[in-house]
Design a protein around this motif. Structure first.
Motif, PDB file in Angstrom:
ATOM      1  N   PHE A  63      10.281   1.908   4.189  1.00 37.12           N
ATOM      2  CA  PHE A  63      10.290   3.323   3.492  1.00 37.12           C
ATOM      3  C   PHE A  63       9.740   3.304   2.589  1.00 37.12           C
ATOM      4  O   PHE A  63      10.095   2.039   1.324  1.00 37.12           O
ATOM      5  N   HIS A  64       9.457   4.176   1.225  1.00 36.45           N
ATOM      6  CA  HIS A  64       8.994   4.386   0.429  1.00 36.45           C
ATOM      7  C   HIS A  64       9.744   4.200  -0.413  1.00 36.45           C
ATOM      8  O   HIS A  64      10.971   4.887  -0.420  1.00 36.45           O
ATOM      9  N   PRO A  65       9.052   3.298  -1.888  1.00 33.77           N
ATOM     10  CA  PRO A  65      10.567   3.652  -2.540  1.00 33.77           C
ATOM     11  C   PRO A  65      11.370   4.552  -3.352  1.00 33.77           C
ATOM     12  O   PRO A  65      12.408   5.354  -3.466  1.00 33.77           O
ATOM     13  N   GLU A 106      -2.638   3.123 -13.479  1.00 37.58           N
ATOM     14  CA  GLU A 106      -1.787   1.872 -12.467  1.00 37.58           C
ATOM     15  C   GLU A 106      -0.580   2.284 -11.353  1.00 37.58           C
ATOM     16  O   GLU A 106      -0.261   3.203 -11.691  1.00 37.58           O
ATOM     17  N   PRO A 107      -0.978   2.178 -10.565  1.00 43.39           N
ATOM     18  CA  PRO A 107       0.212   2.065  -9.628  1.00 43.39           C
ATOM     19  C   PRO A 107       1.144   1.551  -9.596  1.00 43.39           C
ATOM     20  O   PRO A 107       1.669   0.815 -10.189  1.00 43.39           O
ATOM     21  N   PHE A 108       2.612   2.721  -8.801  1.00 41.32           N
ATOM     22  CA  PHE A 108       3.324   2.847  -9.161  1.00 41.32           C
ATOM     23  C   PHE A 108       4.252   2.133 -10.624  1.00 41.32           C
ATOM     24  O   PHE A 108       4.649   0.880 -10.324  1.00 41.32           O
ATOM     25  N   VAL A 109       4.248   3.205 -10.986  1.00 37.00           N
ATOM     26  CA  VAL A 109       4.441   2.230 -12.751  1.00 37.00           C
ATOM     27  C   VAL A 109       5.550   3.822 -12.883  1.00 37.00           C
ATOM     28  O   VAL A 109       6.060   3.745 -14.568  1.00 37.00           O
ATOM     29  N   ALA A 148      -1.672  -1.348  -4.124  1.00 35.82           N
ATOM     30  CA  ALA A 148      -3.550  -0.424  -4.262  1.00 35.82           C
ATOM     31  C   ALA A 148      -2.126   1.120  -3.170  1.00 35.82           C
ATOM     32  O   ALA A 148      -1.476   0.713  -3.069  1.00 35.82           O
ATOM     33  N   ASN A 149      -3.016   1.827  -3.185  1.00 35.48           N
ATOM     34  CA  ASN A 149      -2.837   3.492  -2.342  1.00 35.48           C
ATOM     35  C   ASN A 149      -3.436   3.627  -1.796  1.00 35.48           C
ATOM     36  O   ASN A 149      -4.899   3.310  -1.369  1.00 35.48           O
ATOM     37  N   VAL A 150      -3.583   4.434  -0.253  1.00 36.37           N
ATOM     38  CA  VAL A 150      -4.503   5.356   0.469  1.00 36.37           C
ATOM     39  C   VAL A 150      -5.048   5.678  -0.268  1.00 36.37           C
ATOM     40  O   VAL A 150      -7.001   5.713  -0.427  1.00 36.37           O
ATOM     41  N   VAL A 170       0.440  -0.838   0.002  1.00 33.04           N
ATOM     42  CA  VAL A 170       0.348   0.271  -0.132  1.00 33.04           C
ATOM     43  C   VAL A 170       0.755   0.968   0.550  1.00 33.04           C
ATOM     44  O   VAL A 170       1.697   1.820   0.944  1.00 33.04           O
ATOM     45  N   GLY A 171       0.621   2.139  -1.339  1.00 33.51           N
ATOM     46  CA  GLY A 171       1.656   3.170  -1.218  1.00 33.51           C
ATOM     47  C   GLY A 171       0.532   4.511  -0.779  1.00 33.51           C
ATOM     48  O   GLY A 171      -0.861   4.671  -0.396  1.00 33.51           O
ATOM     49  N   GLU A 172       0.863   5.415  -1.177  1.00 34.37           N
ATOM     50  CA  GLU A 172       0.746   7.399  -0.760  1.00 34.37           C
ATOM     51  C   GLU A 172      -0.872   7.387  -1.268  1.00 34.37           C
ATOM     52  O   GLU A 172      -1.766   7.278  -1.386  1.00 34.37           O
ATOM     53  N   GLY A 173      -0.470   7.398  -3.074  1.00 36.31           N
ATOM     54  CA  GLY A 173      -1.443   8.198  -3.899  1.00 36.31           C
ATOM     55  C   GLY A 173      -0.630   8.003  -5.358  1.00 36.31           C
ATOM     56  O   GLY A 173       0.199   8.245  -5.126  1.00 36.31           O
ATOM     57  N   PRO A 174      -1.470   8.068  -6.759  1.00 36.90           N
ATOM     58  CA  PRO A 174      -0.584   8.095  -7.560  1.00 36.90           C
ATOM     59  C   PRO A 174       0.061   9.347  -8.003  1.00 36.90           C
ATOM     60  O   PRO A 174      -0.244  10.285  -7.689  1.00 36.90           O
ATOM     61  N   GLY A 175       0.565   9.591  -8.529  1.00 38.41           N
ATOM     62  CA  GLY A 175       1.768  10.238  -9.458  1.00 38.41           C
ATOM     63  C   GLY A 175       1.214  10.827 -10.213  1.00 38.41           C
ATOM     64  O   GLY A 175       0.177  10.286 -10.568  1.00 38.41           O
ATOM     65  N   GLU A 176       2.102  11.656 -10.993  1.00 40.52           N
ATOM     66  CA  GLU A 176       1.711  11.826 -12.727  1.00 40.52           C
ATOM     67  C   GLU A 176       1.744  10.678 -13.538  1.00 40.52           C
ATOM     68  O   GLU A 176       1.135  10.056 -14.397  1.00 40.52           O
ATOM     69  N   ASP A 177       2.791   9.115 -13.226  1.00 42.44           N
ATOM     70  CA  ASP A 177       2.561   8.530 -14.522  1.00 42.44           C
ATOM     71  C   ASP A 177       2.361   7.552 -14.140  1.00 42.44           C
ATOM     72  O   ASP A 177       0.712   7.045 -14.995  1.00 42.44           O
ATOM     73  N   GLU A 178       1.260   6.980 -12.647  1.00 49.87           N
ATOM     74  CA  GLU A 178       0.245   6.822 -12.798  1.00 49.87           C
ATOM     75  C   GLU A 178      -1.225   7.357 -12.730  1.00 49.87           C
ATOM     76  O   GLU A 178      -1.722   6.714 -12.904  1.00 49.87           O
ATOM     77  N   ASP A 179      -1.469   7.648 -12.766  1.00 48.35           N
ATOM     78  CA  ASP A 179      -2.119   9.286 -12.975  1.00 48.35           C
ATOM     79  C   ASP A 179      -2.853   8.529 -14.448  1.00 48.35           C
ATOM     80  O   ASP A 179      -3.836   8.170 -14.873  1.00 48.35           O
TER      81      ASP A 179
HETATM   82  N1  URA Z   1       4.356   7.047  -4.926  1.00 48.87           N
HETATM   83  C1  URA Z   1       2.646   5.830  -4.214  1.00 48.87           C
HETATM   84  O1  URA Z   1       2.416   6.431  -3.048  1.00 48.87           O
HETATM   85  N2  URA Z   1       2.137   5.480  -5.257  1.00 48.87           N
HETATM   86  C2  URA Z   1       1.876   5.445  -6.204  1.00 48.87           C
HETATM   87  O2  URA Z   1       1.224   4.605  -6.831  1.00 48.87           O
HETATM   88  C3  URA Z   1       2.676   6.053  -7.008  1.00 48.87           C
HETATM   89  C4  URA Z   1       4.075   6.854  -6.285  1.00 48.87           C
END
Ligand code: URA
Length: 255
Positions: free
Chosen positions: A221-223, A119-122, A147-149, A106-115
């Protein structure tokens, strides 16, 4: 959601945004018998307290709780406009991976690429997460669930705000309930504090097992942090090794 529920939701979200940390006792559901001995309130640290007594649990849309598969849940989410993030998104980033995964990130939320890709974390951080999964753990990305929060991109990659979390969190909670992973890994401060409902710094939470509704949680830690602080990689690897041991995966010693 009917109008009364929406208004109650918005009211409580505003209270949270203004700093309400607890639902008053009078509106809490009756307490379940304590499973283990609780420390007296007086000796609890401020940072140990739950940030929010699951406001969303009180106001959850029945359709969310009734969804029995991720596809059904995605249908309930629909073309979501439950919070203000919907106005700036290109795509909803619902989550990706195996509905029967033993491991969920579980991550935080989509960034620009994900938006852009839905897809999360791309993006860059996502490629590092993929390396952790594939090269570190010996799994495929498709074997896990990610997924993300929050499911829509916060503008300028700011942190999600309380009303946005309140609106979106029931979907994450249901995703976790449907998948029932053996282990949850929360990535970074934000996801960790949101799921564990505390304000404890990630540096004090990582590396230790926590609990989310009966699911063991390993915060790390977050990537994106690792991209800026390569020295954190060793600690993440230690955390991931604990996860692998818990999942019964062979832990290859790094040379
Ligand atoms: N960082 C996040 O927390 N989530 C993503 O999907 C991408 C980057």
């Amino acid at each position: 959601m009917d109008e009364a529920t929406r208004l109650a939701h918005a009211y409580l979200a505003r209270e949270v945004a203004l700093g309400l940390e607890f639902v008053p006792r009078s509106v809490r559901p009756p307490p379940a018998p304590p499973a283990r001995k609780e420390r007296p309130a007086a000796v609890r640290q401020a940072t140990d307290r739950p940030a929010v007594q699951a406001l969303s649990d009180l106001l959850i849309e029945p359709e969310i709780g009734a969804a029995s598969s991720l596809t059904e849940l995605r249908g309930v989410l629909g073309d979501c406009s439950r919070c203000k993030l919907h106005g700036g998104r290109t795509n909803i980033v619902f989550g990706v991976g195996d509905e029967n995964a033993e491991l969920m990130f579980v991550g935080e939320g989509p960034g620009e690429d994900e938006d852009r890709q839905g897809e999360p974390f791309v993006g860059r951080a996502g490629r590092l997460l993929t390396d952790i999964i594939t090269k570190g753990m010996g799994l495929d990305r498709a074997d896990v669930y990610i997924a993300n929060v929050v499911k829509c991109r916060p503008p300028g990659n700011r942190n999600p705000e309380p009303d946005e979390i309140v609106a979106c969190e029931p979907f994450l909670a249901r995703q976790i309930a449907i998948i029932r992973p053996k282990v949850l890994v929360t990535l970074g401060t934000f996801a960790t504090q949101a799921l564990l409902r505390n304000r404890v710094p990630i540096s004090r939470q990582r590396g230790n097992w926590h609990d989310y509704n009966g699911v063991p949680v390993m915060p790390t830690f977050h990537p994106a942090y690792l991209l800026r602080n390569a020295s954190g990689k060793r600690l993440v690897w230690e955390d991931i090794q604990q996860v692998m041991e818990r999942l019964g995966l062979p832990v290859a010693k790094k040379g």
